[in-house]
Design an enzyme around this catalytic site. Sequence first.
Site, mmCIF file in Angstrom:
data_model
loop_
_atom_site.group_PDB
_atom_site.id
_atom_site.type_symbol
_atom_site.label_atom_id
_atom_site.label_comp_id
_atom_site.label_asym_id
_atom_site.label_seq_id
_atom_site.Cartn_x
_atom_site.Cartn_y
_atom_site.Cartn_z
ATOM 1 N N GLY A 96 1.258 -1.141 -0.571
ATOM 2 C CA GLY A 96 0.165 -0.376 -0.014
ATOM 3 C C GLY A 96 0.689 1.398 -0.080
ATOM 4 N N ASP A 154 -6.858 10.865 0.164
ATOM 5 C CA ASP A 154 -6.893 9.614 -0.711
ATOM 6 C C ASP A 154 -8.018 8.388 -1.243
ATOM 7 O OD1 ASP A 154 -5.214 9.433 -2.391
ATOM 8 O OD2 ASP A 154 -3.860 7.747 -1.189
HETATM 9 N N1 PVB Z 1 -6.058 -5.235 0.882
HETATM 10 C C1 PVB Z 1 -6.380 -4.205 5.633
HETATM 11 N N2 PVB Z 1 -6.512 -5.087 4.634
HETATM 12 C C2 PVB Z 1 -6.352 -4.603 3.535
HETATM 13 N N3 PVB Z 1 -5.147 -4.010 2.853
HETATM 14 C C3 PVB Z 1 -5.163 -4.383 1.205
HETATM 15 C C4 PVB Z 1 -6.704 -6.568 1.314
HETATM 16 C C5 PVB Z 1 -7.220 -5.870 2.534
HETATM 17 N N4 PVB Z 1 -7.535 -6.417 3.742
HETATM 18 C C6 PVB Z 1 -7.626 -6.029 5.055
HETATM 19 N N5 PVB Z 1 -7.194 -7.545 1.099
HETATM 20 C C7 PVB Z 1 -7.280 -7.572 -0.168
HETATM 21 C C8 PVB Z 1 -6.783 -8.912 -0.436
HETATM 22 C C9 PVB Z 1 -6.803 -9.771 -1.903
HETATM 23 C C10 PVB Z 1 -6.834 -8.991 -2.957
HETATM 24 C C11 PVB Z 1 -6.524 -7.326 -2.801
HETATM 25 CL CL1 PVB Z 1 -6.278 -6.492 -3.545
HETATM 26 C C12 PVB Z 1 -6.488 -7.186 -2.019
HETATM 27 C C13 PVB Z 1 -6.259 -9.650 -4.535
HETATM 28 O O1 PVB Z 1 -5.107 -9.717 -4.854
HETATM 29 O O2 PVB Z 1 -7.008 -9.102 -4.980
HETATM 30 N N6 PVB Z 1 -4.353 -3.669 0.664
HETATM 31 C C14 PVB Z 1 -3.606 -3.885 -0.902
HETATM 32 C C15 PVB Z 1 -2.584 -3.143 -1.123
HETATM 33 C C16 PVB Z 1 -1.623 -3.918 0.273
HETATM 34 C C17 PVB Z 1 -2.444 -3.482 -2.317
HETATM 35 C C18 PVB Z 1 -5.709 -2.999 -1.066
HETATM 36 O O3 PVB Z 1 -5.073 -1.301 -0.873
HETATM 37 C C19 PVB Z 1 -4.872 -4.140 5.844
HETATM 38 C C20 PVB Z 1 -7.093 -2.691 5.250
#
Ligand code: PVB
Length: 303
Positions: free
Chosen positions: A13, A136
Amino acid sequence: MEKYEKLEKVGEGTYGKVYKAHDKATGQLVALKKTRLEMDEEGIPPTALREVSILQLLSQSIYIVRLLCVEHVEKNGKPILYLVFEFLDTDLKKFIDSYRKGPSARPLPPNVIKSFMYQLCKGVAHCHKHSVLHRDLKPQNLLVDKEKGILKIADLGLGRSFTLPMKSYTHEIVTLWYRAPEVLLGATHYSTGVDMWSVGCIFAEMVRRQALFPGDSELQQLLHIFRLLGTPSEKEWPGVTTLKDWHVYPQWTPQNLARAVPALNEDGVDLLSRMLQFDPAERISAKDAMAHPYFDSLDKSQF
Ligand code: PVB
């Protein structure tokens, strides 16, 4: 951290790496967000603590990603802060992409767009009620539970007390596509309207499956906006010419917004136009948006 079994890395992120993990005690899936907060002194900086308490307060809403707990650990003598969140299976960016590509490309179902927009407005209204600006909002910051059809706001607050970073910690360029014109023009005192502009851009993107204003620099971003909505003047936006970064721009006349979102009905276009008002004071609030006729056909008892 022995309480969790780290599974795969979800991604990076703006503020740090996110891992999928398993809470050994409960069996629950969680997301571990490792924050790269600069901690020159020992302990957690007070700004981080303030941010965590904001998150704890806001994550009472089901439209905000729930912060489950905070773990402060030492690794090689370095303090690391892990924020433990509920895990969601995808984000809105990937969700929209899944409707874009390949032989199964198709529009997002209008009722899904409506439901997600309502949940987004509800989450944003909750933040604004507590005087918290997200600043954002973008599809990558909106997490989706596909099974339940729930959308939740993520990436609130952390590390952004004053200015938005130009680049993420991995030097990824931070997207400008959802940025309100007053921010692009260097306004110093901005308000809830900055989030509502982003909400409008996200609304249009769900309908188009393509960004509305895909600028690659601050100037290009403004020009994208002006080409569609017309170059603003003191008449539409009192005070615009006194903003720090205001210049003389080409004079474009407003285009028909409906043509930019052909798949959207008349009520939807009206709501979108109210989110994309140049004058932030004229922009619809999240609470008023929820009462807009566009949502009349939605069964609100499920929210
Ligand atoms: N992705 C907290 N959180 C998360 N932050 C992100 C999550 C998530 N769940 C709780 N879940 C996913 C799971 C699988 C995928 C994605 Cl994009 C998100 C997939 O690959 O389809 N953050 C991500 C970034 C790290 C890229 C999306 O904003 C920590 C809030």
